[in-house]
Design a protein around this motif. Structure first.
Motif, short mmCIF file in Angstrom:
data_model
loop_
_atom_site.label_atom_id
_atom_site.label_comp_id
_atom_site.label_asym_id
_atom_site.label_seq_id
_atom_site.Cartn_x
_atom_site.Cartn_y
_atom_site.Cartn_z
N MET A 110 0.63 -1.27 -0.03
CA MET A 110 -0.03 0.16 0.03
C MET A 110 0.79 1.42 0.08
N GLU B 230 3.35 2.01 -1.80
CA GLU B 230 3.52 2.20 -3.26
C GLU B 230 2.70 3.36 -3.85
N ILE B 231 1.33 3.47 -3.47
CA ILE B 231 0.52 4.54 -4.21
C ILE B 231 0.92 5.71 -3.53
N ILE C 219 1.92 1.14 -10.58
CA ILE C 219 0.96 0.39 -9.75
C ILE C 219 -0.01 -0.45 -10.63
N ASN D 253 -5.68 -3.38 -10.16
CA ASN D 253 -6.28 -3.64 -8.99
C ASN D 253 -6.18 -2.26 -8.29
N SER D 254 -4.92 -1.97 -8.00
CA SER D 254 -4.53 -0.88 -7.16
C SER D 254 -5.13 0.56 -7.50
N ARG D 255 -5.09 0.83 -9.09
CA ARG D 255 -5.62 1.74 -9.61
C ARG D 255 -7.19 1.83 -9.57
N LEU E 172 -8.91 0.19 -6.95
CA LEU E 172 -9.05 0.57 -5.49
C LEU E 172 -9.03 2.21 -5.21
#
Length: 256
Positions: free
Chosen positions: A1, A3-4, A11, A14-16, A18
């Motif tokens: 987390m 990293e964001i 990234i 899925n992170s984008r 989220l």
């Protein structure tokens, strides 16, 4: 987390998703909180939903069609004028005219409508030409920058293939930059769509989204105003998505 929160971090999908979902929830939460109480900043979601219903019953689709048609006519004329002047700006005698048109972007909208009102008597035609003048100035500026950014090597390569000057203009500037032209139109279209509400107030009898906003503002119907803002944003984003999709579809190897 962690990293964001780092700059230039790559990234995953899925992170984008989220991050987007988190921001959407935050905006909705702010909306609900700010619409609570007797004195509130925004109308409640129920008021906005009721505004959508009222607008649909009053012919929202027809008004969207009127605005889109006005926008389409203005864009076709503005793009034609801007492209011709920008392409011909490579001719020394035309260069000052193209540069002069690009400088007109500093004129206020009031000044444009004042002089057009002297020349044009029909209100609908005046709406079109206000948008044409407004878009042409910014569009010409962007297109001139596009032409000046073409590397000298591309012109030299065309000349090495025994192309004359007009063929160089056609092959390098016109055909070779069609994908850039679509991107420039997409970027400048947002300016026209943004000005649509102001321009449509010139002739309320013609309808359009601008008429609906002016009418809602007159009766202080904030739910309808927010609903219309959402409609304008969604339609504008849809146009932007379609143009970007067409550019990527027909010019798959575009460097933009």
């Amino acid at each position: 987390m962690k990293e964001i929160f780092k700059p230039f971090e790559n990234i995953g999908r899925n992170s984008r998703l989220l991050i987007i979902a988190s921001w959407v929830i935050a905006v909705l939460a702010f909306w609900f909180i700010s619409s609570m109480g007797e004195r509130h900043l925004f109308p409640s979601p129920a008021q906005v939903l009721r505004g959508f219903t009222e607008l649909y019953n009053e012919g929202l689709v027809v008004h969207i069609g009127s605005s889109l048609w006005l926008c389409l006519v203005a864009i076709v004329i503005a793009v034609t004028i801007s492209l011709i002047l920008s392409y011909l700006s490579t001719i020394p005698v035309i260069t000052p005219i193209a540069n002069a048109l690009s400088k007109l972007r500093y004129l206020p909208l009031t000044g444009i409508t004042f002089y057009l009102a002297i020349i044009i008597s029909d209100a609908r035609t005046m709406q079109v030409w206000v948008l044409v003048v407004f878009m042409s100035t910014y569009l010409t500026t962007s297109l001139l920058s596009m032409v000046s950014a073409i590397a000298q090597e591309e012109f030299d390569h065309a000349r090495s293939l025994q192309c004359n000057r007009w063929e160089v203009l056609w092959e390098v500037v016109v055909k070779g930059r069609i994908d850039h032209v679509i991107e420039v139109i997409r970027q400048n279209l947002a300016i026209v769509w943004m000005m649509l509400v102001t321009v449509e107030s010139i002739l309320v009898a013609a309808g359009g989204l601008g008429f609906l906003i002016k009418n809602s503002d007159k009766f202080m119907n904030h739910g309808r105003i927010i609903a219309l803002q959402i409609v304008i944003l969604v339609v504008g984003l849809s146009i932007d998505f379609i143009l970007n999709y067409l550019r990527k579809t027909f010019f798959r190897y575009s460097k933009i």
